[in-house]
Design an enzyme around this catalytic site. Structure first.
Site, mmCIF file in Angstrom:
data_model
loop_
_atom_site.group_PDB
_atom_site.id
_atom_site.type_symbol
_atom_site.label_atom_id
_atom_site.label_comp_id
_atom_site.label_asym_id
_atom_site.label_seq_id
_atom_site.Cartn_x
_atom_site.Cartn_y
_atom_site.Cartn_z
ATOM 1 C CD GLU A 164 -5.008 0.809 -2.303
ATOM 2 O OE1 GLU A 164 -5.434 -0.082 -1.544
ATOM 3 O OE2 GLU A 164 -4.976 2.008 -2.001
ATOM 4 C CG ASP B 235 -0.385 3.497 6.346
ATOM 5 O OD1 ASP B 235 -1.054 3.967 5.409
ATOM 6 O OD2 ASP B 235 0.012 4.179 7.315
ATOM 7 C CG ASP C 133 -1.803 1.235 1.285
ATOM 8 O OD1 ASP C 133 -2.299 1.643 0.221
ATOM 9 O OD2 ASP C 133 -1.988 1.785 2.381
#
Length: 167
Positions: free
Chosen positions: A71, A143, A11
Site C-alpha cells: 500500500e 493490519d 500494509d
C-alpha cells in the site's frame, strides 16, 4: 492450484506492519498465511526499521511468494508522521525487491474500491470482504486484513491486465 502464483500483500506501519499471502489462479483465490510484524516501540527508529525489514524477509523465506504488492503511503497533515510511515514502507518494500520479486504499489482508495466497490470504505468493510473472499483466513487483525486486501487487489489487477492483453 497448478498455475497459481503466490502474492505477498503488505500494509506498512511503523508500529504494526500487516502481511498476507494469497494464492491466485485466474479468478480463484486461496488464503495461504497472514500476520502482523510488531516492531519494538521503545527501540530507536533504525532498529525498528531493521526489525520490519528482517521480518518481511523471513515471511518471504517461509512462504515463497512470486510477487509482492504494497500500500502506498497516505499523506497526512503531520509531515513527520508521513515521513516515518514512508521509512517503514521502504523497509518493508526493500525485502521483496532484494529477493527479486516484482513489487506493485496501490493507493489505499484503489485497494478499497477493488474489494468493497468504493474508495471510501472503512476498515470494517474491508475486513468483511477479506473474510468473504478468503473464508479460511479466519478473523485477521485489521493490519493483516488490510495486507490481504492489498494482495487481493493485486490479483485482481493482474487478471484485468491479462484479460486486456488477450483482447
Amino acid at each position: 492450484m497448478p498455475n497459481a502464483i503466490r502474492i505477498l500483500g503488505l500494509d506498512p506501519g511503523l508500529r504494526r506492519t500487516g502481511w498476507g499471502v494469497v494464492s491466485a489462479d485466474g479468478s480463484r483465490l486461496a488464503h495461504v498465511a497472514h500476520g502482523v510484524i510488531a516492531a519494538p516501540e521503545a527501540a530507536p527508529l533504525s532498529e525498528r526499521l531493521l526489525a520490519i525489514h528482517q521480518a518481511v524477509c523471513a515471511v518471504i523465506a517461509r512462504w515463497a511468494p512470486d510477487e509482492a504488492a504494497i500500500e502506498e503511503t497516505f499523506v497526512t497533515a503531520n509531515g513527520s508522521s508521513t515521513l516515518k510511515l514512508g521509512h517503514a514502507r521502504a523497509a518493508a518494500m526493500l525485502a521483496p525487491a532484494a529477493a527479486g520479486l516484482p513489487v506493485a504499489e496501490y493507493a489505499a482508495k484503489v485497494v478499497k474500491k477493488a474489494l468493497v466497490g468504493t474508495g471510501a470504505a472503512d476498515k470494517g468493510q474491508v475486513a468483511f470482504m477479506v473474510a468473504r473472499l478468503l473464508p479460511t483466513s479466519g478473523a485477521p487483525t485489521a493490519d493483516a486484513a488490510d495486507a490481504l486486501a492489498v494482495a487481493i487487489c493485486h490479483a485482481s489487477s493482474r487478471r484485468a491486465r491479462a484479460l486486456g492483453a488477450a483482447a
